[in-house]
Every structure is written in structure tokens, then in C-alpha cells.
Design an enzyme around this catalytic site. Sequence first.
Site, PDB file in Angstrom:
ATOM      1  N   HIS A 136      72.384   2.200  67.187  1.00 52.44           N
ATOM      2  CA  HIS A 136      71.643   2.900  65.995  1.00 52.44           C
ATOM      3  C   HIS A 136      70.316   2.927  66.470  1.00 52.44           C
ATOM      4  O   HIS A 136      69.814   4.087  66.078  1.00 52.44           O
ATOM      5  CB  HIS A 136      71.939   2.383  64.711  1.00 52.44           C
ATOM      6  N   SER A 154      78.967  -2.117  68.855  1.00 55.82           N
ATOM      7  CA  SER A 154      79.493  -1.305  67.651  1.00 55.82           C
ATOM      8  C   SER A 154      79.479  -2.227  66.491  1.00 55.82           C
ATOM      9  O   SER A 154      79.571  -3.370  66.758  1.00 55.82           O
ATOM     10  CB  SER A 154      81.106  -1.136  68.190  1.00 55.82           C
TER      11      SER A 154
HETATM   12  P1  AMP Z   1      78.458   4.783  63.577  1.00 52.62           P
HETATM   13  O1  AMP Z   1      77.708   3.836  62.480  1.00 52.62           O
HETATM   14  O2  AMP Z   1      79.468   3.901  64.374  1.00 52.62           O
HETATM   15  O3  AMP Z   1      79.117   5.755  62.899  1.00 52.62           O
HETATM   16  O4  AMP Z   1      77.492   5.388  64.461  1.00 52.62           O
HETATM   17  C1  AMP Z   1      76.532   6.156  64.214  1.00 52.62           C
HETATM   18  C2  AMP Z   1      75.876   6.758  65.384  1.00 52.62           C
HETATM   19  O5  AMP Z   1      75.420   5.931  66.372  1.00 52.62           O
HETATM   20  C3  AMP Z   1      76.883   7.704  66.037  1.00 52.62           C
HETATM   21  O6  AMP Z   1      76.337   8.722  66.784  1.00 52.62           O
HETATM   22  C4  AMP Z   1      77.291   6.769  67.427  1.00 52.62           C
HETATM   23  O7  AMP Z   1      77.653   7.507  68.503  1.00 52.62           O
HETATM   24  C5  AMP Z   1      76.127   5.840  67.679  1.00 52.62           C
HETATM   25  N1  AMP Z   1      76.419   4.764  68.016  1.00 52.62           N
HETATM   26  C6  AMP Z   1      77.154   3.676  67.754  1.00 52.62           C
HETATM   27  N2  AMP Z   1      77.140   2.698  68.582  1.00 52.62           N
HETATM   28  C7  AMP Z   1      76.378   3.234  69.480  1.00 52.62           C
HETATM   29  C8  AMP Z   1      75.830   2.438  71.000  1.00 52.62           C
HETATM   30  N3  AMP Z   1      76.207   1.432  71.214  1.00 52.62           N
HETATM   31  N4  AMP Z   1      75.102   3.144  71.691  1.00 52.62           N
HETATM   32  C9  AMP Z   1      74.594   4.266  71.394  1.00 52.62           C
HETATM   33  N5  AMP Z   1      74.938   4.962  70.118  1.00 52.62           N
HETATM   34  C10 AMP Z   1      75.761   4.513  69.545  1.00 52.62           C
END
Ligand code: AMP
Length: 312
Positions: free
Chosen positions: A43, A217
Site C-alpha cells: 500500500h 497482502s
Molecule cells: P486492498 O487494501 O487489499 O484493497 O488494496 C488496496 C490497494 O493496494 C489495491 O490497489 C491493491 O492492488 C494494492 N495492493 C495490495 N497489495 C499490494 C502489493 N503487494 N503490491 C502492490 N499493490 C498492492
Amino acid sequence: MEQPKQPKIITDKNEMREWSRSMRAQGKTIGLVPTMGYLHQGHLSLLREAHKHTQVFVVSIYVNPGQFSPNEDLSTYPSDFNGDINKLMSVPGGVDVVFHPHNLYDYGVGSVGNGEGGVEKEGVVSCVKDGGLGHETWVRVERLEKGLCGKSRPIFFRGVATIVTKLFNIVDPDVAVFGKKDYQQWRLVTRMVRDLDFSIRIIGSEITREKDGLAMSSRNVHLSTDEREKALSINRSLSKAKDAAEMGQINSRDLINSVIESIQEAGGRIDYAEIVDQESLKAVEKITSPVVFCIAAWFGKVRLIDNIEISS
Ligand code: AMP
């Protein structure tokens, strides 16, 4: 040394709008990074990417009930708001606003969903039943929402497209940054922005991985040590497939089979493994143009997604 910037925390959508309007009135460009919180370096890399493009920055932290089915992990989705703020403050240049709404489906007129057939968490809207609930407008990207993650999560992208639209309308950013980790989501949002004439530039930012290759993640916290070790098979097998493809093995089926075999041998349960065109996300049989190999697999109770881009 630069002092860490304490972000302004906004929970009210009208206040969020007013802030954005005042920034615009000062001629400032606004970057948005939408997240569901429990932040990690992935993030933060999106925030760093946003720093390259605009002058002020908003990170939204909102676990969107509209994208979870009743049998999914909304109630166990991890959160650590104070930890998130500290992490954001650790990024040089930081973030100006953290937008942290309580419920973006509560319209304040007794219209909150009754939870029937849907998700009941603090009166949030049902994500499954459209009828009889307060919220009935959904944004759909009709073809891109169907494949890959859309097969096992049929309402997921409807929820994503709708919440991203709501965030775009509230925050009114010039640029929004999404991670390529969620490749289909990035492509779908890009298509939605084009099709619906949002005046917002969408940036896809590279996947951030742990040292051993596991894609970062928020859900990794739910993996046991053993499951986490087994889950390394995802990135290892994808990297091998990429190398093989770049050495001339262009038959998708063969590459997919060997990745499935490696992940299953490690104890993972495949949701899908597909090689698709990078833009249309349509399956390709032979790799003769840039593709992305996308995977979703279960390790224990945790569903992980990952992908690798392969240039032909
Ligand atoms: P989330 O909180 O999982 O909904 O993710 C929010 C944003 O962070 C989304 O655009 C995801 O694609 C991005 N994101 C999550 N994990 C990663 C990662 N390991 N590398 C790059 N972007 C990420």
C-alpha cells in the site's frame, strides 16, 4: 530531517468533498490511493507512486461491504487503524488526508439495508439482494467483471466498481493509484474510467513482495507458518513459467498445467490459473503478445491472488 506529517482524518463525505474543493481552489492536484486498511509496504508503495504525480494525497481506508458475499471474510478482515496512520506517517512526504468513512451506504434516511440474504455488520447494505434495500445503484463493467476472480466471486467487481465510483465522486482526485497485484481490478477500473468519462488518470503500480517472493497482502496475516511456506509455491511456479515462456515455451496449456501441479503439490487448492491478454484479459492459447499469468489459490482458509506479466 523532515518531520513526519500527521494526516488529517476525515470520516464525513461532505467534509471530504469540501477539503478537495478547497485544494482545487488553491490550484493543487489531488492523488487518491483507495485501500481497505491493515496497510503494508505494498500500500505504501502506491502512496510513493502517487507522490510522483500530484501535489496533495488522500488515502482512503474503508472495508467495502458491497464487494463481499455473505460467505466471504468481511467479518474477519483485519484492521489496525492507528498502526495504519503510523505507517502512512513513515513515508517521506506522507499523506494529507486519511478518508475513513464509517458506512458509505448509509444515506441517513432510515434506508440502511436489513441484512436479508446479505452481510450484517453494523447495519451495512446487503451486497447480494438489490430489492428492498436502501442502496440499489451499482456500476458494472460487463465483460471484464466476469472472468478470473469474477467467476468465483460473482458480485465482487460490481462492488469494487461501485465503491471506486463513490470514492471518485467524493474525493474528486486527478490521479488514482491501484496495485497490479489486483490486476483485474486495475484493468476494470481503467476501463470504467474510460467508458464513463471520469477525468481521472489511473496508474497501475508494481506488486510489492516479501523477500521470499510472497506478494504482500493484508490477508497474509491469516496464514499459519506452514501455509505461508506452502504459499511460496505461487510466486515460484509463476516465475518459472515466465522464464520458460521467455525461453520459447509459448503453449499456455503446458505452462498452466505445470503451475497447477506445483501449487497442488505444495498443498494449495486452485481457484483459477489463466494466461490472459494484458488489456482485454481474454485467455490466450499461445503467447505471442504481452500476457499476464493470473492465479488464485487457497491455502487453508486463505484465498491468495498473484500474477506475473510475461512479454512475448
Ligand atoms: P486492498 O487494501 O487489499 O484493497 O488494496 C488496496 C490497494 O493496494 C489495491 O490497489 C491493491 O492492488 C494494492 N495492493 C495490495 N497489495 C499490494 C502489493 N503487494 N503490491 C502492490 N499493490 C498492492
